[in-house]
Design an enzyme around this catalytic site. Structure first.
Site, PDB file in Angstrom:
ATOM      1  N   ASN A  59       0.824  -1.208   0.000  1.00 33.73           N
ATOM      2  CA  ASN A  59       0.000   0.000   0.000  1.00 33.73           C
ATOM      3  C   ASN A  59       0.858   1.259   0.000  1.00 33.73           C
ATOM      4  O   ASN A  59       1.907   1.303   0.637  1.00 33.73           O
ATOM      5  CB  ASN A  59      -0.933   0.001   1.217  1.00 33.73           C
ATOM      6  CG  ASN A  59      -1.846  -1.211   1.219  1.00 33.73           C
ATOM      7  OD1 ASN A  59      -2.001  -1.880   0.200  1.00 33.73           O
ATOM      8  ND2 ASN A  59      -2.423  -1.504   2.378  1.00 33.73           N
ATOM      9  N   HIS A  70       6.024  -0.537  -2.668  1.00 33.46           N
ATOM     10  CA  HIS A  70       5.539   0.104  -3.896  1.00 33.46           C
ATOM     11  C   HIS A  70       5.498   1.623  -3.775  1.00 33.46           C
ATOM     12  O   HIS A  70       4.824   2.312  -4.559  1.00 33.46           O
ATOM     13  CB  HIS A  70       4.159  -0.453  -4.272  1.00 33.46           C
ATOM     14  CG  HIS A  70       4.209  -1.886  -4.674  1.00 33.46           C
ATOM     15  ND1 HIS A  70       3.100  -2.693  -4.675  1.00 33.46           N
ATOM     16  CD2 HIS A  70       5.225  -2.670  -5.101  1.00 33.46           C
ATOM     17  CE1 HIS A  70       3.448  -3.916  -5.063  1.00 33.46           C
ATOM     18  NE2 HIS A  70       4.730  -3.930  -5.332  1.00 33.46           N
ATOM     19  N   THR A 121      -4.684  -9.093   0.241  1.00 33.01           N
ATOM     20  CA  THR A 121      -4.116  -8.873  -1.087  1.00 33.01           C
ATOM     21  C   THR A 121      -4.553 -10.000  -2.010  1.00 33.01           C
ATOM     22  O   THR A 121      -4.655 -11.147  -1.586  1.00 33.01           O
ATOM     23  CB  THR A 121      -2.579  -8.760  -1.052  1.00 33.01           C
ATOM     24  OG1 THR A 121      -2.086  -8.563  -2.371  1.00 33.01           O
ATOM     25  CG2 THR A 121      -1.932  -9.994  -0.434  1.00 33.01           C
ATOM     26  N   SER A 122      -4.824  -9.682  -3.248  1.00 35.67           N
ATOM     27  CA  SER A 122      -5.397 -10.667  -4.187  1.00 35.67           C
ATOM     28  C   SER A 122      -4.342 -11.622  -4.723  1.00 35.67           C
ATOM     29  O   SER A 122      -4.666 -12.569  -5.433  1.00 35.67           O
ATOM     30  CB  SER A 122      -6.052  -9.918  -5.351  1.00 35.67           C
ATOM     31  OG  SER A 122      -5.092  -9.062  -5.963  1.00 35.67           O
ATOM     32  N   GLU A 174     -11.944 -13.441   0.993  1.00 36.69           N
ATOM     33  CA  GLU A 174     -12.034 -14.408  -0.115  1.00 36.69           C
ATOM     34  C   GLU A 174     -10.650 -14.979  -0.390  1.00 36.69           C
ATOM     35  O   GLU A 174      -9.634 -14.370  -0.045  1.00 36.69           O
ATOM     36  CB  GLU A 174     -12.580 -13.717  -1.380  1.00 36.69           C
ATOM     37  CG  GLU A 174     -11.717 -12.571  -1.854  1.00 36.69           C
ATOM     38  CD  GLU A 174     -12.451 -11.639  -2.834  1.00 36.69           C
ATOM     39  OE1 GLU A 174     -13.387 -12.075  -3.519  1.00 36.69           O
ATOM     40  OE2 GLU A 174     -12.085 -10.449  -2.841  1.00 36.69           O
TER      41      GLU A 174
END
Ligand code: BV8
Ligand code: ZN
Length: 236
Positions: free
Chosen positions: A99, A116, A185-186, A212
């Site tokens: 993030n 990042h 995080t995906s 998920e």
């Protein structure tokens, strides 16, 4: 949603990786959540060097909007829980985030590695020294130039195709960790999505927390399905 407390031995070393999901309950859009779109632009379109070279005004409007959004929200119980765990574990704790928002720091975390980049830092494309910057640049006339050499100033953000910041200072604690905890995080963007594979190869415990399954779910020894604010405060 019953999950066991994470018992950590006094010798355990915890490496935590967070993504946009940990800031979702503070009201910040995730990449997937917003369908990966901004103003009709795929994020990958505005978060690239090509986009910057083609239209720096568009890119600065995107990050000025992100700065406004981040200034308008507060850290949540998940950010605060991680700051508490850092206090408990001291240097047996390492926090790496994908993030660019500053909610970990505002939640009390002292040492946060923003792999990042950071929303509230900018740098001259020539001088290359990041400096604190909370300003908004939303018109062509307002685009920032370097006071030192006059070259354009860009967001201090790692765009797609650019190398994340100080990767070596991430791999060292990852190589020493005994537990990897990944939150929100995906698992679709590398090299961050590959950390769990490194941990797995080292045979350490790997835990994912999120509502998920991430794209790299199979690499985790435990997946705790729940939101960051529901699960993190109860883990330690
Ligand atoms: C690089 C800053 C070379 C910008 C970002 C093909 C195959 C493999 C890799 C590549 C490939 N083609 C290109 C690549 C490389 C590329 C990449 O991985 N692309 C993907 C799209 C395939 N990677 C790069 O370009 C990287 N650089 O590779 O350089 C190199 C590298 C190493 C060594 C030498 C050379 C640079 C990538 C960095 C780009 N910048 N961010 C900005 O913020 O504007 S990436 C950005 O997207 C984020 O930082 C994050 O990393 C990523 C995805 O976001 P997530 O955080 O995961 O969020 P997302 O929305 O996707 O998911 C949210 C999750 O939260 C969901 O799972 C959801 O379930 C969960 N959630 C929702 N609510 C909650 C929750 N969880 C908990 N609680 C809740 N309440
Ligand atoms: Zn300069």
């Amino acid at each position: 949603m019953k999950h066991s407390m994470m018992k950590l031995a006094s010798s355990d070393r915890l490496f935590v990786l967070t993504g946009a999901g940990i800031s979702a309950e503070s009201g910040l859009a995730t990449f997937r959540g917003s369908g990966g779109l901004w103003n009709g632009h795929r994020v990958e379109e505005v978060a690239t060097l090509e986009a910057w070279d083609a239209d720096p005004e568009l890119v600065w409007r995107f990050y000025s909007m992100r700065r406004r959004d981040a200034l308008a929200v507060e850290p949540n119980a998940a950010h605060i829980a991680l700051a508490r765990i850092e206090e408990k574990l001291g240097d047996r704790f390492y926090l790496c985030t994908q993030n660019v928002d500053d909610l970990h720091e505002r939640g009390g975390s002292r040492r946060v590695h923003h792999m990042h980049g950071s929303l509230f830092q900018s740098r001259c494309v020539r001088c290359d020294k990041p400096f604190a910057d909370q300003s908004f640049y939303e018109t062509a006339a307002a685009l920032p130039m370097c006071n030192n050499c006059g070259a354009p100033v860009r967001p201090h953000i790692v765009w797609f195709g650019e190398i994340p910041l100080d990767l070596d200072s991430i791999y060292a604690p990852l190589d020493r960790a005994t537990v990897l905890l990944v939150v929100g995080t995906s698992g679709s963007v590398y090299p961050a999505a590959g950390f769990v594979h490194i941990a797995r190869q080292r045979g350490i415990r790997t835990v994912y927390i999120g509502p998920e399954e991430p794209a790299n779910a199979e690499a985790f020894s435990e997946v705790i399905l729940g939101t960051a604010t529901e699960v993190l405060p109860t883990l330690f």
